[in-house]
Design an enzyme around this catalytic site. Structure first.
Site, PDB file in Angstrom:
ATOM      1  N   HIS A  83     -42.622 -56.033  27.223  1.00  0.00           N
ATOM      2  CA  HIS A  83     -41.600 -55.489  26.073  1.00  0.00           C
ATOM      3  C   HIS A  83     -40.321 -55.917  26.653  1.00  0.00           C
ATOM      4  O   HIS A  83     -40.040 -55.917  28.083  1.00  0.00           O
ATOM      5  CB  HIS A  83     -41.744 -54.066  26.365  1.00  0.00           C
ATOM      6  CG  HIS A  83     -40.734 -53.431  24.844  1.00  0.00           C
ATOM      7  ND1 HIS A  83     -39.532 -53.481  24.929  1.00  0.00           N
ATOM      8  CD2 HIS A  83     -41.163 -52.945  23.737  1.00  0.00           C
ATOM      9  CE1 HIS A  83     -39.145 -52.838  23.900  1.00  0.00           C
ATOM     10  NE2 HIS A  83     -40.129 -52.645  23.067  1.00  0.00           N
ATOM     11  N   CYS A 124     -40.905 -56.798  19.985  1.00  0.00           N
ATOM     12  CA  CYS A 124     -40.130 -56.836  21.289  1.00  0.00           C
ATOM     13  C   CYS A 124     -40.774 -57.590  22.317  1.00  0.00           C
ATOM     14  O   CYS A 124     -40.289 -57.072  23.688  1.00  0.00           O
ATOM     15  CB  CYS A 124     -39.577 -55.563  21.594  1.00  0.00           C
ATOM     16  SG  CYS A 124     -38.508 -54.669  20.312  1.00  0.00           S
ATOM     17  N   ASP A 136     -43.916 -49.350  33.361  1.00  0.00           N
ATOM     18  CA  ASP A 136     -43.349 -48.940  32.078  1.00  0.00           C
ATOM     19  C   ASP A 136     -44.823 -48.294  31.374  1.00  0.00           C
ATOM     20  O   ASP A 136     -45.653 -48.854  31.086  1.00  0.00           O
ATOM     21  CB  ASP A 136     -43.332 -50.213  31.096  1.00  0.00           C
ATOM     22  CG  ASP A 136     -43.065 -50.053  29.755  1.00  0.00           C
ATOM     23  OD1 ASP A 136     -43.225 -48.896  29.422  1.00  0.00           O
ATOM     24  OD2 ASP A 136     -42.720 -51.030  28.955  1.00  0.00           O
ATOM     25  N   GLN A 147     -46.353 -46.701  26.731  1.00  0.00           N
ATOM     26  CA  GLN A 147     -47.691 -46.939  25.715  1.00  0.00           C
ATOM     27  C   GLN A 147     -49.003 -46.130  26.490  1.00  0.00           C
ATOM     28  O   GLN A 147     -50.323 -46.251  25.813  1.00  0.00           O
ATOM     29  CB  GLN A 147     -47.999 -48.308  25.406  1.00  0.00           C
ATOM     30  CG  GLN A 147     -46.832 -48.985  24.717  1.00  0.00           C
ATOM     31  CD  GLN A 147     -46.772 -48.501  23.218  1.00  0.00           C
ATOM     32  OE1 GLN A 147     -47.593 -47.749  22.570  1.00  0.00           O
ATOM     33  NE2 GLN A 147     -45.514 -48.854  22.674  1.00  0.00           N
ATOM     34  N   LYS A 177     -42.345 -41.500  21.296  1.00  0.00           N
ATOM     35  CA  LYS A 177     -43.637 -42.164  21.270  1.00  0.00           C
ATOM     36  C   LYS A 177     -44.723 -41.160  21.876  1.00  0.00           C
ATOM     37  O   LYS A 177     -46.066 -41.547  21.446  1.00  0.00           O
ATOM     38  CB  LYS A 177     -43.914 -43.490  22.240  1.00  0.00           C
ATOM     39  CG  LYS A 177     -42.901 -44.666  21.637  1.00  0.00           C
ATOM     40  CD  LYS A 177     -43.208 -45.750  22.665  1.00  0.00           C
ATOM     41  CE  LYS A 177     -42.150 -46.886  22.472  1.00  0.00           C
ATOM     42  NZ  LYS A 177     -42.002 -47.505  21.224  1.00  0.00           N
TER      43      LYS A 177
END
Lengths: 434, 158
Positions: free
Chosen positions: A149, A390, A224, A227, A250
């Site tokens: 991303h 993104c 990261d 997700q 999220k």
């Protein structure tokens, strides 16, 4: 305060259990575009929030609101307790110590905090000896992947520009996974930053191998986890990463709050990013010393009701059980892959199987631009994301301008997966491509 | 279906069979515009007839959705051969309609086939798609030697 959804098992959720979960999310009951039931398949962009989260925020604001970590009145005490209680529950949710969790406004800010902390160390003036380990200069390397991303790419490009370090990256396989053979780390590699689960291809990264390779050359890892944390059990300490970030919005929580995780000793040594009130130990006109982490990284009056809301969100997810959440979403993902791959002219961008893969399913349809596809789906009440999500370099890697992406959360149903596949077929009919 | 208000048959026709597409020589100015939210791109060239103060040719290449592709195809039909003042008036009228949230009644006398995009104005997320080629045209013309007597179009470039 929270409802217990007791019928969930590690095999997933039955229809009745999902229905009970959905009843907690007022927005899922609304209609769109002329009374079509909303089919929300865009949780990868932002998830919806259950009443328990909304109630926690409202209760905090109606009963306990005050600026935290300042003031000696009762509300200040209650607000601080609520804020710190949220921190410790969130920390426990991801296997971290409570002093290893820094509240930031979102994951993007968390990554920038690390990048700017490292950049500040790289200036090499007025540093304590412990901060020296972060300093970058020409010849040093920051490694990312082509899967990232923009939030886990652009801050590192900028850090390299400021320090003279070199940005390198792992390539991506045709299946949309990190190609571990595409790059060899060197003893000049100082940082390896990568996504736990791609927001486009859904591929889950081989974290253990990447951490092992980074450690072998003495590089720090930045994960990261935007997700992954909302969708599967994640134990950051067990994963062995040095830093990690995720966003509240999220994971059924509020926007405006995210988390930076850092191993204790690293947060202690990393120079601050934003400076000002709250983050200090001692201030004199000539200079200042700083509070221990996490306060060192929380300058100014922080977000409070949002942090409290995120605490309620991890309580909610924890009550369902992250194994159950993951199993349910795996069922949805497998169903989506099966139904979408059966459509002529549709190509999934990402692993075609459900193994080592999360519930972001991106695809292209021959002859129909993603925007046009999503417009037909939207007309049927089905909300998906379109564009490059993104992750422009990743799309360039696959030679495509834009993909359509369906992404799932714990409240989605197999009927909604069918609505997605039906909508794609309707778009093909509408644009006359089949 | 509401969606047919957006995807008028005329738009789909232009999408399937775009008019004047492909980049041509000679040209006086070229511009490249990108919609950063979706990655759609247009490269557009303008050939002007300086003596007549007119648009001699518009040629283009696009990567994008049906709306952005059909829109630039309609632009080609509407603007080639027009005086620069007239082209600017049409551009202004198209932009006003596209940004009008469905509240602006388009003037068919000015916009011709362009009125088919009135439905797009009801979908704010797609307005940029409809305007991508037009903004590229505006940009390209500003790089030529043509002088424009008309007041500048209102609103910020999409």
């Amino acid at each position: 305060m929270t409802t217990v959804h007791g019928t969930g098992t590690t095999a997933g959720l039955d229809a009745a259990a999902v229905a009970r979960i959905r009843a907690d999310f007022p927005i899922l009951g609304r209609t769109v575009r002329e009374e079509k039931p909303l089919v929300y398949l865009d949780s990868g962009a932002t998830s919806q929030r259950p009443r328990q989260v909304l109630d926690a925020e409202r209760t905090f604001l109606e009963r306990h609101n005050a600026a935290v970590h300042r003031g000696a009145h009762q509300l200040a005490e209650e607000a601080t307790d609520a804020y710190e209680s949220a921190r410790s529950r969130i920390a426990a949710f991801v296997g971290a110590g409570e002093d290893e969790v820094v509240f930031v406004k979102n994951a993007t800010e968390g990554i920038n905090l690390v990048a700017y902390g490292v950049g500040n160390a790289s200036v090499r003036t007025g540093l304590d000896a412990a901060s020296e380990r972060f300093a970058l200069g020409p010849g040093d390397e920051v490694v990312v992947t082509e899967l990232e991303h923009h939030a886990n790419l652009v801050p590192w490009q900028e850090l390299c520009r400021r320090t003279g370090a070199t940005l390198r990256w792992y390539a991506v396989t045709d299946e949309g996974r990190i190609d571990l053979d595409s790059l060899e780390l060197s003893d000049r590699t100082k940082i390896v930053a990568f996504t736990h689960q791609s927001n486009v291809t859904g591929a889950v990264a081989p974290v253990a191998q990447l951490v092992e390779q980074a450690r072998a050359v003495g590089a720090l890892t930045v994960l990261d986890a935007c997700q992954s944390v909302p969708h599967m059990p994640v134990d950051l300490a067990a994963l062995g990463v040095d830093f990690a970030v995720f966003s509240g919005h999220k994971m059924l929580g509020p926007s405006g709050v995210g988390v930076l995780y850092g191993r204790r000793e690293l947060l202690e040594a990393l120079p601050p990013f934003l400076t000002g009130g709250s983050m200090i130990e001692l201030v004199r006109m000539e200079g200042s010393t700083y509070a221990p982490p996490p306060q060192k990284f929380e300058a100014g009056v922080p977000m409070t009701s949002q942090a409290v809301g995120l605490g309620a969100a991890v309580d909610y997810l924890g009550q369902i059980g992250m194994d159950t959440v993951a199993a349910h979403e795996a069922t949805l993902t497998a169903a989506a892959l099966e139904q979408l791959c059966a459509i002529d002219g549709l190509t999934v961008v990402g692993p075609p199987g459900a193994e080592l893969r999360g519930g972001a399913v991106s695809f292209v349809v021959d002859g129909i631009h993603a925007h046009d596809l999503s417009q037909v789906l939207d007309d049927r009440g089905v909300a998906i994301r379109v564009g490059h999500h993104c992750a422009w370099p990743l799309h360039r890697r696959f030679g495509i301008v834009a993909t359509a992406r369906a992404s799932f959360a714990v409240y989605n149903t197999t009927e909604e997966v069918e609505a997605l596949a039906d909508g794609v077929r309707a778009a093909q009919k509408f644009f006359g491509t089949v | 279906m509401q969606i047919q208000q957006m995807y008028q048959e005329l738009i789909l026709d232009h999408y399937r069979d775009p008019h004047g597409s492909g980049l041509r020589e000679p040209y006086d100015a070229e511009s490249h515009h990108v919609n950063p939210t979706c990655g759609d791109e247009v490269t557009l060239r303008v050939k002007v007839d300086t003596a007549a103060g007119a648009i001699a040719d518009v040629s283009y290449e696009t990567l994008g959705c049906s709306i952005s592709q059909a829109s630039v195809s309609v632009l080609h039909d509407l603007l080639v051969g027009k005086s620069i003042d007239e082209a600017w008036r049409i551009l202004g009228s198209f932009q006003e309609m596209a940004q009008g949230r469905g509240q602006v009644e388009p003037d068919e006398e000015v916009l011709g086939d362009g009125v088919a995009f009135a439905g797009v104005a009801r979908y704010p997320a797609r307005v940029k798609c409809a305007l991508l080629g037009w903004m590229a045209f505006k940009d390209a013309v500003s790089r030529t030697d043509l002088t424009i007597d008309m007041p500048d179009t209102e609103g910020s470039p999409a």
